[in-house]
Every structure is written in C-alpha cells, then in structure tokens.
Motif scaffolding. Structure first.
Motif, PDB file in Angstrom:
ATOM      1  N   LEU A 275       0.837  -1.194   0.000  1.00  0.00           N
ATOM      2  CA  LEU A 275       0.000   0.000   0.000  1.00  0.00           C
ATOM      3  C   LEU A 275       0.878   1.254   0.000  1.00  0.00           C
ATOM      4  O   LEU A 275       0.632   2.191  -0.767  1.00  0.00           O
ATOM      5  N   VAL A 276       1.912   1.267   0.834  1.00  0.00           N
ATOM      6  CA  VAL A 276       2.799   2.423   0.909  1.00  0.00           C
ATOM      7  C   VAL A 276       3.518   2.624  -0.424  1.00  0.00           C
ATOM      8  O   VAL A 276       3.569   3.737  -0.967  1.00  0.00           O
ATOM      9  N   GLN A 277       4.067   1.551  -0.973  1.00  0.00           N
ATOM     10  CA  GLN A 277       4.876   1.679  -2.176  1.00  0.00           C
ATOM     11  C   GLN A 277       4.054   2.063  -3.396  1.00  0.00           C
ATOM     12  O   GLN A 277       4.538   2.756  -4.289  1.00  0.00           O
ATOM     13  N   GLN A 278       2.787   1.639  -3.451  1.00  0.00           N
ATOM     14  CA  GLN A 278       1.959   1.954  -4.609  1.00  0.00           C
ATOM     15  C   GLN A 278       1.268   3.305  -4.501  1.00  0.00           C
ATOM     16  O   GLN A 278       0.717   3.806  -5.486  1.00  0.00           O
ATOM     17  N   SER A 279       1.284   3.901  -3.325  1.00  0.00           N
ATOM     18  CA  SER A 279       0.508   5.124  -3.108  1.00  0.00           C
ATOM     19  C   SER A 279       1.026   6.297  -3.929  1.00  0.00           C
ATOM     20  O   SER A 279       0.235   7.151  -4.367  1.00  0.00           O
ATOM     21  N   ALA A 280       2.336   6.386  -4.146  1.00  0.00           N
ATOM     22  CA  ALA A 280       2.902   7.543  -4.838  1.00  0.00           C
ATOM     23  C   ALA A 280       2.301   7.721  -6.224  1.00  0.00           C
ATOM     24  O   ALA A 280       2.075   8.847  -6.673  1.00  0.00           O
ATOM     25  N   ALA A 281       2.021   6.619  -6.904  1.00  0.00           N
ATOM     26  CA  ALA A 281       1.466   6.690  -8.255  1.00  0.00           C
ATOM     27  C   ALA A 281       0.047   7.241  -8.261  1.00  0.00           C
ATOM     28  O   ALA A 281      -0.466   7.621  -9.322  1.00  0.00           O
ATOM     29  N   HIS A 282      -0.599   7.315  -7.091  1.00  0.00           N
ATOM     30  CA  HIS A 282      -1.982   7.787  -7.010  1.00  0.00           C
ATOM     31  C   HIS A 282      -2.102   9.109  -6.256  1.00  0.00           C
ATOM     32  O   HIS A 282      -3.209   9.519  -5.917  1.00  0.00           O
ATOM     33  N   LEU A 283      -0.964   9.773  -6.017  1.00  0.00           N
ATOM     34  CA  LEU A 283      -0.977  11.063  -5.333  1.00  0.00           C
ATOM     35  C   LEU A 283      -0.684  12.186  -6.312  1.00  0.00           C
ATOM     36  O   LEU A 283       0.236  12.085  -7.137  1.00  0.00           O
TER      37      LEU A 283
END
Length: 532
Positions: A275-283
């Motif tokens: 969840l942490v690692q994939q979050s940047a692509a959705h911010l």
C-alpha cells in the motif's frame, strides 16, 4: 449461507423518497438525543466506557426506563428487542421496517444493524453503521448476526479509526480516497473538506454499510467501488489518501476463511508495504497519504531501516511507531478479537500455535503499530523521519502533520548561513524544566517540553535554553548567539559554528518556528506556512 446483502437496510441518497425517509429517521434520532453527548448523559461515564469495552450490563441497567433515548440504545447498541409501542414513540417505525432498519417479531421489533452515535470534529452529530455486535469489540463481540458470513463482517468505530481521523490533514482538497472504507468513517470525515470522495473496499457489504453511514449522517454520497487496494482506482490520482487497512499480521487460516476487515490475505506485513509503495502513483503533487499499519520486527533487521525501504521515490515520510508487542501478546490480542477464546481450549491452543509457527517461520520477534504519512514532494533528497513515540499526544494532529512537513521543507532549503540569518519564535506552550540536585548552583540538565500536539521533550544545554528563551522573531539567530557569547565569555565565531545543528533539531521537532523578519510566515514562503 444466504445472500448477506439481504440483511442490510436501504438508503439511497440519489432517490428523493429514500433520501427523505432517511432524513426523517435522522430527525427522530436527534429528537431523542441519540447522540454522543446524549449517550454520555444517559449512561454516565462508567457505563459509557464499559460499552466501548463491549461490556453491556452497565448500559442495560441504565436503560430500564421507557424514554425514546433508552429505547434507541437498547435497539441499536445493545441489540435487544423492544415492544412495538415503545419503538413507535421513538422512530418512524413503518418506514424503518420498510427500509430494513428494523424487523418485526410479533409485538416486538429488533434492529438489523448497529447504529452508533459519533461526534464530528466541529460538533456534528453523526451515526456509524456496522454489523450487529461489531460497533465495538471486533468479531469476538458478535451477537445475533444470523446467517451473515463472518468473513464479510463490517466493524464500526474503534480506537484505530478515531486515531486515523485525528491525524489526517484536514485542508480543503478536490479529491480524496478512502481505501478500505469499511463502515465509512474516514469517508464521512473526508466529505467535510473534499469536493469529491471515493471509497473502496474488497468487501461489497462494507460498501453498502458505508453508504448507510454517509446517508444517515447527512453527508453527500461518495463514489463507492469494489476491489482490492488500488485496483478500483487504476490510473487515478488524489490530493488525499487515507486508509485503515486490514493490517493484522496473521497466519493463513486452515479452513481458508479470513476476516476481511482485518486480514489482508498477504503474508507478514506485505499488505502495508504494498500500500505504501503503490501510493505515490496515485498522489497528486503535494498530496498526502495517511494510514495505520503493523510491521514486523525481524531478527537481524533494524525496524527503522525496514520501514525506510518502503518509502517510494519522490515522497517525504513521517513514520511513528506508537506501540510494540511481542508475538505472544499480539497473537492473544487478535485471537480474542476473533472470538477464538470461546472455541474451547484445544481449538484455541491449536490456533495460538499456528500464529506462533507463522512468526517463527518469518523470524518475527515483535510487531510494531503506528502511523505512516507520505507527502508527494518530488524532492530528489526526500525527508524520511522514522521514530518511536509511545507517549501521549494531543489529538487532532492534522495541522501538526502539515507543519512537520513544512519544517522539513524549510530545513532542506536552508543552509547554515541562512539558518543563522533567520528569525525564529518559541512555539506556543513550550515550558522549561530544570533537573538537578536540590540546592545545586547549576542544574544537571535543562529540558524543553511541549504541552501541545506531539508533546515532545528534549534536553538542551545552557546556550540552547537561553537561545530558545529569547526567540520572539525580532532578532536573527546569529545576533542572538553573538549576545549569548558575550554573556558567557565564549568566542562568538566558535559558538556560531557549533550551534546550527542544535537549532535544526529544535526546528525539526517543533520547539522553534521560523518566521519572516518582522512578521509571521516561513522566510520565502506563504504566510500560511510554519509559524503563521
């Protein structure tokens, strides 16, 4: 197993007739004072606290009368049937029966869901809907859920959800995402400051219940989507992402069944890491991702570095470990949450063994719990703070989170020469404590202590205490140090050389706030920045 969706009420914010019926139900709850304040007044502090521990006897004793409020507490919080005549005095019963909030059995009615009063941050009266028995106490508190599949149970408000709500940044945003919405608590909060709210959950039952929470609380409808992690929002970006995910580190059940609200289905702490690692692509740029998480303390690994490795590129991070449990404590906590202690000693022992086998295989010695906040800064030299802070804090902390990252921006952009040319003020409600033997001429050490937000404490030397004490924004740091050097008989050049690191620490921890010379605001930044 029947279709679990038949067990839930209906409330369609897009249907004017349904919307009006829900509004009449809400008005009835308000008229009866079925609110957070009303509950406390009726039950008293002791029974109110006991109810939060899933102990119902004190609340039952406090609701033996016939008032509408007592009727609603028995119906929706204690899951007791009440006489039809009593229900009619408190609720629009015909509409509640038609919409499925109540079911009738002879001359009595009973609730189909938990409805728990919840106070909003600005005094709003809200209600959180969840499965029967799941308002508090986890799956171990379930009573009377009929043929509902336990794996799809939806919990109500609890300590984790209120913690996340308190630390979340509450600045106005265009788009917010509540990932793993559950009963909709975070979506309800986000609806107060986001133009558009999207909620996702792997459990379709949770989406139905989140819609009920939003409708009953009078919030606008959210865009609710079914799916795992970021799959339902592929290719989309947000200004704020919040998540109270199924973070429990648990073994795969022997029967393949798992409690969706807490067991993410991945091994170890992989779900939180993913969840942490994939979050940047959705911010969006400048956006925040805030979540609660569990992480493993693995033999031979430093937990700080383990978590640092999770942070995606281009993101600043603030990770706070609030609690650590050894593996036995952790297993016992979640076995009780699932009600395993009621399954008999042999079954309980077998399940306990399975948890310890899982931890042993993963070389897990303990499990940490805490908060993770990411901000998409795009910086090539991101600020990543990983710390342990088990001490009491002052909620809400959303503004403190914003200021933390603003301070990191300032420190990253300010070299030592600029730091000494800068102006600072002592943060509000910082006090000084002197520790030493009675009668001693000088204290052994001096402590600065915050009485707000994180409530930090830090040791300083005499120079540091004197420097902080005179910081009111009027003089530059360099001029203050020159004056101190003259007072203590120290070479001002040497003092200027050795002090910037201490100033940086005081700024980073929020004891000192940078201000523009002659006024508030971060030097070179907006007036709404640090120190405003």
């Amino acid at each position: 197993m029947g279709d679990v969706s038949t067990h839930l009420p209906t409330a369609d914010a897009q249907d004017p007739e349904s919307h009006d019926r829900t509004a009449r139900l809400r008005a009835a709850l308000l008229a009866a004072a079925f609110t957070a304040d009303g509950l406390l007044d009726l039950l008293g502090a002791s029974a109110y606290a006991a109810l939060a521990r899933s102990e119902t006897v004190p609340a039952l004793r406090a609701t033996r009368g016939d008032s509408p409020l007592e009727t609603l507490v028995r119906l929706f919080l204690l899951q007791r049937p009440v006489e039809l005549r009593r229900a009619r005095a408190a609720l629009p019963v015909a509409e509640c029966l038609a919409d499925g909030w109540l079911v009738q059995d002879g001359d009595e009615v009973r609730a189909t869901v938990d409805v728990r009063p919840y106070g909003g941050p600005e005094g709003q009266d809200w209600w959180i809907v969840s499965d029967l028995g799941c308002a508090v106490g986890g799956a171990g508190g379930i009573r009377g859920v009929g043929d509902v599949d336990r794996s799809q149970l939806v919990l109500g408000v609890g300590g984790a959800s209120t913690t996340l709500a308190g630390i979340t940044v509450r600045r106005p945003v265009a788009k917010a995402l509540d990932l793993g919405t559950g009963s909709g608590i975070q979506a309800l909060h986000a609806a107060q400051h986001a133009s558009r709210v999207t909620g996702t959950d792997l459990n379709p039952r949770a989406l139905r219940i989140a819609a009920l929470t939003l409708a009953l609380s009078g919030a606008g409808a959210a865009d609710l989507r079914e799916g795992s992690l970021f799959e339902p929002v592929a290719g989309e970006t947000y200004d704020l992402i919040v998540s109270n995910p199924p973070f429990v580190i648990s073994p795969r059940p022997a029967d393949g069944a798992r409690l969706t609200y807490r067991d993410g289905g991945m091994g170890g702490d992989d779900l939180c890491r993913t969840l942490v690692q994939q979050s940047a692509a959705h911010l969006n740029d400048g956006g925040y991702c805030q979540l609660l998480a569990n992480w493993q303390h693995v033999a031979g690994e430093e937990w700080h570095e383990r978590l640092r490795s999770w942070v995606p590129r281009g993101c600043d991070a603030w990770i706070v470990q609030r609690e650590v449990q050894d593996v036995a404590q952790y297993a016992e906590l979640w076995l009780r949450d699932a009600g395993a202690h009621r399954a008999g000693p042999e079954t309980y022992a077998a399940q306990y063994d399975a948890w310890l086998d899982e931890f042993e295989a993963r070389k897990t010695r303990a499990v940490g719990f805490g908060w993770i906040t990411l901000r998409k800064s795009g910086s090539a030299s991101p600020s990543v703070t990983v710390e342990e802070w088990p001490h009491p804090v002052e909620q809400p902390l959303g503004e403190a989170v914003v200021r933390h990252f603003e301070r990191q921006d300032y420190l990253r952009a300010t070299d030592d020469a600029a730091l000494l040319a800068g102006h600072f003020r002592l943060a509000d409600e910082v006090v000084q404590e002197q520790v030493g033997l009675p009668g001693a001429e000088d204290p052994e050490h001096v402590v600065l202590r915050q009485n707000r937000a994180m409530r930090r404490a830090t040791k300083v030397d005499t120079v540091g205490a004197g420097f902080a004490g005179v910081c009111d924004g009027s003089l530059s740091a360099g001029r203050i140090l020159d004056a101190i050097a003259q007072l203590v008989g120290e070479d001002p050049v040497l003092l200027r050389d050795r002090t910037p690191a201490s100033i940086r620490t005081l700024v980073e921890q929020g004891f000192l706030e940078p201000v523009a010379a002659g006024g508030p605001g971060v030097p070179g930044g907006p007036e709404a920045g640090v120190g405003a």
